[in-house]
Motif scaffolding. Sequence first.
Motif, PDB file in Angstrom:
ATOM      1  N   ALA A   1       0.833  -1.206   0.000  1.00 44.68           N
ATOM      2  CA  ALA A   1       0.000   0.000   0.000  1.00 44.68           C
ATOM      3  C   ALA A   1       0.862   1.249   0.000  1.00 44.68           C
ATOM      4  O   ALA A   1       0.546   2.248  -0.675  1.00 44.68           O
TER       5      ALA A   1
ATOM      6  N   PHE B   1      -3.676   2.891   4.891  1.00 43.45           N
ATOM      7  CA  PHE B   1      -3.713   1.469   5.248  1.00 43.45           C
ATOM      8  C   PHE B   1      -3.432   1.300   6.739  1.00 43.45           C
ATOM      9  O   PHE B   1      -4.113   0.529   7.428  1.00 43.45           O
TER      10      PHE B   1
ATOM     11  N   ALA C   1      -7.716  -3.336   1.679  1.00 47.30           N
ATOM     12  CA  ALA C   1      -7.194  -2.931   0.371  1.00 47.30           C
ATOM     13  C   ALA C   1      -8.319  -2.463  -0.545  1.00 47.30           C
ATOM     14  O   ALA C   1      -8.201  -1.437  -1.234  1.00 47.30           O
TER      15      ALA C   1
ATOM     16  N   LEU D   1      -7.199  -0.428  -3.665  1.00 45.60           N
ATOM     17  CA  LEU D   1      -6.054  -1.254  -4.024  1.00 45.60           C
ATOM     18  C   LEU D   1      -6.530  -2.648  -4.432  1.00 45.60           C
ATOM     19  O   LEU D   1      -7.666  -3.038  -4.159  1.00 45.60           O
TER      20      LEU D   1
ATOM     21  N   ALA E   1      -2.956  -7.599  -2.252  1.00 53.63           N
ATOM     22  CA  ALA E   1      -2.710  -7.257  -0.852  1.00 53.63           C
ATOM     23  C   ALA E   1      -2.756  -8.499   0.032  1.00 53.63           C
ATOM     24  O   ALA E   1      -1.898  -8.692   0.901  1.00 53.63           O
TER      25      ALA E   1
END
Length: 239
Positions: free
Chosen positions: A107, A116, A141, A146, A151
């Motif tokens: 992240a 995060f 995430a 993301l 992740a």
Amino acid sequence: MPDKARPRWYFSMRSPYSWLAHHDLTEHFPDVLETVELIACWEPDQPMTERLDAAGVKALYTPMSRAKHFYILHDVRRLAAARGLKVTWPVDRDPTWDVTNLAYLMADQAGKGREFLAACYRKRWAENKVIWDRAVVAEIAGELGLDPVAAASAADNPELQQRGVEHMARADKEGVFGVPYFVHGRETFWGLDRLSSFVAAVRGKPVRDYPDYAWRAGVEETDLWVRAGGDGGHAGGCG
């Protein structure tokens, strides 16, 4: 190359004192939080341990006695109550901290590291979520835009594993022995109760301008005592 002139904060997602430091920085010193470099420390799993051993890096981890564990339970309750926070103490059964921390590094590479970290602290200490669970990491995430799959599998990524070694190598080289640990120039500050001194150093102000527990500004001592359930005591600095 690391910027040694930049203030640094060595933190742990496992540590309640790091969580409280994050709260204080966010609520009272956001300019300092924005300035500092965040460096993760954690208890590694396999194969991170093998990588660290090969690099001659010692991970930051100190076994905790039963007495110390119970002290921290009460201490954190006091400190959280004084801040108007309610702590839901998580139970870590066979945690795999590589999952969370290498996802954090992913992240961070995407410019979302601070978001995060904030999400992890919220879910761990306010929502009692198991933040080293891959499903929870994927959830965080996704909330940040993301790739949830990437992740959740970050702990299996050799590139991120190597970056994790670099993070912990910096902590080892700088002599970090507990968290939260702050560095500004040649000055080091260990523990939540040294946060205000670190803030003063970063802002270039006298320490007297930032008394310890600056977050309680405007709160009467007697009120603080009642809200905290007793003496605030020493904030500690262990993980």
